[in-house]
Design a protein around this motif. Structure first.
Motif, PDB file in Angstrom:
ATOM      1  N   UNK A 105      31.049  30.490 -19.130  1.00 55.98           N
ATOM      2  CA  UNK A 105      29.756  29.873 -18.897  1.00 55.98           C
ATOM      3  C   UNK A 105      29.770  28.408 -19.272  1.00 55.98           C
ATOM      4  N   UNK A 106      28.631  27.873 -19.706  1.00 54.95           N
ATOM      5  CA  UNK A 106      28.523  26.448 -19.990  1.00 54.95           C
ATOM      6  C   UNK A 106      29.436  25.977 -21.123  1.00 54.95           C
ATOM      7  N   UNK A 107      29.833  26.882 -22.026  1.00 56.95           N
ATOM      8  CA  UNK A 107      30.698  26.482 -23.148  1.00 56.95           C
ATOM      9  C   UNK A 107      32.149  26.275 -22.724  1.00 56.95           C
ATOM     10  N   UNK A 108      32.516  26.734 -21.533  1.00 55.77           N
ATOM     11  CA  UNK A 108      33.914  26.704 -21.107  1.00 55.77           C
ATOM     12  C   UNK A 108      34.368  25.313 -20.665  1.00 55.77           C
ATOM     13  N   UNK A 109      33.440  24.438 -20.392  1.00 57.75           N
ATOM     14  CA  UNK A 109      33.801  23.116 -19.900  1.00 57.75           C
ATOM     15  C   UNK A 109      32.808  22.096 -20.452  1.00 57.75           C
ATOM     16  N   UNK A 110      33.320  20.920 -20.785  1.00 58.67           N
ATOM     17  CA  UNK A 110      32.433  19.866 -21.300  1.00 58.67           C
ATOM     18  C   UNK A 110      31.445  19.434 -20.208  1.00 58.67           C
ATOM     19  N   UNK A 111      30.280  18.986 -20.627  1.00 61.48           N
ATOM     20  CA  UNK A 111      29.222  18.621 -19.677  1.00 61.48           C
ATOM     21  C   UNK A 111      29.669  17.516 -18.720  1.00 61.48           C
ATOM     22  N   UNK A 112      30.389  16.513 -19.233  1.00 59.45           N
ATOM     23  CA  UNK A 112      30.833  15.421 -18.357  1.00 59.45           C
ATOM     24  C   UNK A 112      31.809  15.921 -17.297  1.00 59.45           C
ATOM     25  N   UNK A 113      32.651  16.887 -17.647  1.00 55.72           N
ATOM     26  CA  UNK A 113      33.569  17.459 -16.669  1.00 55.72           C
ATOM     27  C   UNK A 113      32.808  18.302 -15.637  1.00 55.72           C
ATOM     28  N   UNK A 114      31.839  19.081 -16.098  1.00 61.46           N
ATOM     29  CA  UNK A 114      31.037  19.895 -15.187  1.00 61.46           C
ATOM     30  C   UNK A 114      30.283  19.015 -14.198  1.00 61.46           C
ATOM     31  N   UNK A 115      29.751  17.899 -14.687  1.00 65.35           N
ATOM     32  CA  UNK A 115      29.030  16.978 -13.807  1.00 65.35           C
ATOM     33  C   UNK A 115      29.955  16.390 -12.746  1.00 65.35           C
ATOM     34  N   UNK A 116      31.193  16.074 -13.118  1.00 67.38           N
ATOM     35  CA  UNK A 116      32.155  15.516 -12.166  1.00 67.38           C
ATOM     36  C   UNK A 116      32.529  16.533 -11.088  1.00 67.38           C
ATOM     37  N   UNK A 117      32.576  17.811 -11.455  1.00 62.73           N
ATOM     38  CA  UNK A 117      32.931  18.856 -10.486  1.00 62.73           C
ATOM     39  C   UNK A 117      31.765  19.258  -9.588  1.00 62.73           C
ATOM     40  N   UNK A 118      30.551  19.048 -10.081  1.00 56.89           N
ATOM     41  CA  UNK A 118      29.375  19.454  -9.311  1.00 56.89           C
ATOM     42  C   UNK A 118      29.083  20.926  -9.536  1.00 56.89           C
ATOM     43  N   UNK A 119      28.024  21.413  -8.885  1.00 55.64           N
ATOM     44  CA  UNK A 119      27.643  22.815  -9.081  1.00 55.64           C
ATOM     45  C   UNK A 119      28.682  23.759  -8.468  1.00 55.64           C
ATOM     46  N   UNK A 120      28.797  24.968  -9.010  1.00 54.98           N
ATOM     47  CA  UNK A 120      29.756  25.931  -8.454  1.00 54.98           C
ATOM     48  C   UNK A 120      29.429  26.246  -6.992  1.00 54.98           C
ATOM     49  N   UNK A 121      30.476  26.385  -6.191  1.00 58.10           N
ATOM     50  CA  UNK A 121      30.295  26.737  -4.786  1.00 58.10           C
ATOM     51  C   UNK A 121      30.677  28.186  -4.515  1.00 58.10           C
ATOM     52  N   UNK A 122      31.433  28.771  -5.415  1.00 60.44           N
ATOM     53  CA  UNK A 122      31.849  30.164  -5.255  1.00 60.44           C
ATOM     54  C   UNK A 122      31.705  30.888  -6.586  1.00 60.44           C
ATOM     55  N   UNK A 123      31.657  32.209  -6.513  1.00 59.88           N
ATOM     56  CA  UNK A 123      31.699  33.011  -7.738  1.00 59.88           C
ATOM     57  C   UNK A 123      32.808  34.036  -7.581  1.00 59.88           C
TER      58      UNK A 123
END
Length: 128
Positions: A56-74
């Motif tokens: 979930x959100x703890x698995x990746x830093x916020x700045x990295x998540x923002x660079x990747x954008x929202x998930x497109x697949x699950x």
């Protein structure tokens, strides 16, 4: 110490007996574990009852998540199979990863592999 010299020490762990910290250190040194693996094994030896898994959100830093954008697949299913040869060494590896798009327009998914011998099979479920 060479790996073959660690055999007596290794057998104690294989039959479920507690290894001494000195024996664990000999084992780690003999097989050349990197710093991350060494630290993980020592923490398990010291009594950590689990291996830490981030999701979930703890698995990746916020700045990295923002660079990747929202998930497109699950991920619907993930199976990781490792096959060993008669000599006990890795012979082949198979990953079955079933995913589902969570947004419209997904037409590709970046995939990395550490080999130049790779086969990818793509299927599509028309029941959606």
């Amino acid at each position: 110490m060479l790996p073959r010299q660690a055999q007596g020490h290794r057998l104690a762990g294989a039959v479920g007996q507690l290894l001494s910290k000195a024996t664990l250190t000999l084992f780690v040194d003999a097989f050349g574990f990197d710093a991350f693996e060494r630290e993980r094994l020592l923490k398990l030896w010291e009594g950590s009852a689990h291996v830490r898994v981030l999701s979930g959100p703890r698995a990746i830093r916020e700045d990295q998540a923002n660079a990747l954008g929202p998930p497109q697949v699950k991920t619907l299913a993930l199976h990781d199979h490792h096959y060993l040869g008669p000599d006990g060494l890795p012979q082949r590896h198979r990953v079955i990863h079933v995913i589902e798009a969570v947004v419209d327009g997904v037409d590709r998914l970046p995939y990395r592999a550490d080999t130049n011998a790779l086969t990818i099979e793509v299927g599509q479920d028309s029941a959606a």
